[in-house]
Design a protein around this motif. Structure first.
Motif, PDB file in Angstrom:
ATOM      1  N   GLU A   1       0.828  -1.202   0.000  1.00  0.00           N
ATOM      2  CA  GLU A   1       0.000   0.000   0.000  1.00  0.00           C
ATOM      3  C   GLU A   1       0.866   1.257   0.000  1.00  0.00           C
ATOM      4  O   GLU A   1       0.581   2.216  -0.708  1.00  0.00           O
ATOM      5  CB  GLU A   1      -0.910   0.014   1.236  1.00  0.00           C
ATOM      6  CG  GLU A   1      -1.926  -1.095   1.263  1.00  0.00           C
ATOM      7  CD  GLU A   1      -2.616  -1.237   2.612  1.00  0.00           C
ATOM      8  OE1 GLU A   1      -3.577  -2.018   2.659  1.00  0.00           O
ATOM      9  OE2 GLU A   1      -2.210  -0.575   3.582  1.00  0.00           O
ATOM     10  N   THR A   2       1.912   1.223   0.765  1.00  0.00           N
ATOM     11  CA  THR A   2       2.801   2.377   0.856  1.00  0.00           C
ATOM     12  C   THR A   2       3.517   2.631  -0.465  1.00  0.00           C
ATOM     13  O   THR A   2       3.715   3.766  -0.879  1.00  0.00           O
ATOM     14  CB  THR A   2       3.850   2.153   1.964  1.00  0.00           C
ATOM     15  OG1 THR A   2       3.161   1.891   3.184  1.00  0.00           O
ATOM     16  CG2 THR A   2       4.735   3.354   2.142  1.00  0.00           C
ATOM     17  N   HIS A   3       3.902   1.584  -1.147  1.00  0.00           N
ATOM     18  CA  HIS A   3       4.697   1.709  -2.370  1.00  0.00           C
ATOM     19  C   HIS A   3       3.888   1.388  -3.623  1.00  0.00           C
ATOM     20  O   HIS A   3       4.467   1.090  -4.674  1.00  0.00           O
ATOM     21  CB  HIS A   3       5.918   0.788  -2.286  1.00  0.00           C
ATOM     22  CG  HIS A   3       6.819   1.121  -1.140  1.00  0.00           C
ATOM     23  ND1 HIS A   3       7.642   2.214  -1.146  1.00  0.00           N
ATOM     24  CD2 HIS A   3       6.995   0.509   0.056  1.00  0.00           C
ATOM     25  CE1 HIS A   3       8.310   2.257   0.001  1.00  0.00           C
ATOM     26  NE2 HIS A   3       7.927   1.238   0.748  1.00  0.00           N
ATOM     27  N   ALA A   4       2.583   1.467  -3.550  1.00  0.00           N
ATOM     28  CA  ALA A   4       1.729   1.083  -4.680  1.00  0.00           C
ATOM     29  C   ALA A   4       2.069   1.860  -5.940  1.00  0.00           C
ATOM     30  O   ALA A   4       2.146   1.296  -7.033  1.00  0.00           O
ATOM     31  CB  ALA A   4       0.260   1.276  -4.319  1.00  0.00           C
TER      32      ALA A   4
ATOM     33  N   ASP B   1       3.383   0.028  -9.329  1.00  0.00           N
ATOM     34  CA  ASP B   1       2.610   0.089 -10.574  1.00  0.00           C
ATOM     35  C   ASP B   1       3.494   0.416 -11.768  1.00  0.00           C
ATOM     36  O   ASP B   1       3.243  -0.030 -12.881  1.00  0.00           O
ATOM     37  CB  ASP B   1       1.477   1.129 -10.463  1.00  0.00           C
ATOM     38  CG  ASP B   1       0.362   0.641  -9.551  1.00  0.00           C
ATOM     39  OD1 ASP B   1       0.305  -0.584  -9.287  1.00  0.00           O
ATOM     40  OD2 ASP B   1      -0.428   1.486  -9.094  1.00  0.00           O
ATOM     41  N   ARG B   2       4.544   1.192 -11.568  1.00  0.00           N
ATOM     42  CA  ARG B   2       5.459   1.550 -12.659  1.00  0.00           C
ATOM     43  C   ARG B   2       6.167   0.346 -13.234  1.00  0.00           C
ATOM     44  O   ARG B   2       6.542   0.330 -14.397  1.00  0.00           O
ATOM     45  CB  ARG B   2       6.486   2.546 -12.177  1.00  0.00           C
ATOM     46  CG  ARG B   2       5.970   3.946 -12.071  1.00  0.00           C
ATOM     47  CD  ARG B   2       7.112   4.883 -11.822  1.00  0.00           C
ATOM     48  NE  ARG B   2       6.867   5.511 -10.537  1.00  0.00           N
ATOM     49  CZ  ARG B   2       7.763   6.114  -9.808  1.00  0.00           C
ATOM     50  NH1 ARG B   2       9.013   6.157 -10.197  1.00  0.00           N
ATOM     51  NH2 ARG B   2       7.452   6.677  -8.666  1.00  0.00           N
TER      52      ARG B   2
END
Length: 81
Positions: free
Chosen positions: A71-74, A78-79
């Motif tokens: 969640e923190t690094h979503a 995604d990239r």
């Protein structure tokens, strides 16, 4: 100053003699300086650790669960998908 007897392996003693000669000092002074540096380093580390442990936490959840890593690094994750 205090005189002490130190027992070490032959190879260590040889290295200490060569290192002391390179620094133009005695083996006794070399060992004393190395131990003093170790003591200063350890004391500085312990002070820093105590300061860190006593600090007020900047990250408080307010009783809520912390977000999951995904969640923190979503956005970043995604990239790469």
């Amino acid at each position: 100053m205090k005189n002490v007897t130190v027992t070490m392996e032959d190879a260590v003693a040889e290295w200490a003699r060569m290192e002391a000669a390179r620094r133009n000092t005695s083996v006794s002074r070399l060992i004393g300086e190395m131990l003093a540096e170790k003591m200063r380093h350890d004391d500085a580390y312990e002070r820093a650790m105590n300061e860190w442990l006593q600090r007020t936490s900047f990250h408080q959840s307010g009783g809520e669960p912390y977000p999951k890593r995904d969640e923190t690094h979503a956005e970043r994750l995604d990239r790469f998908r």
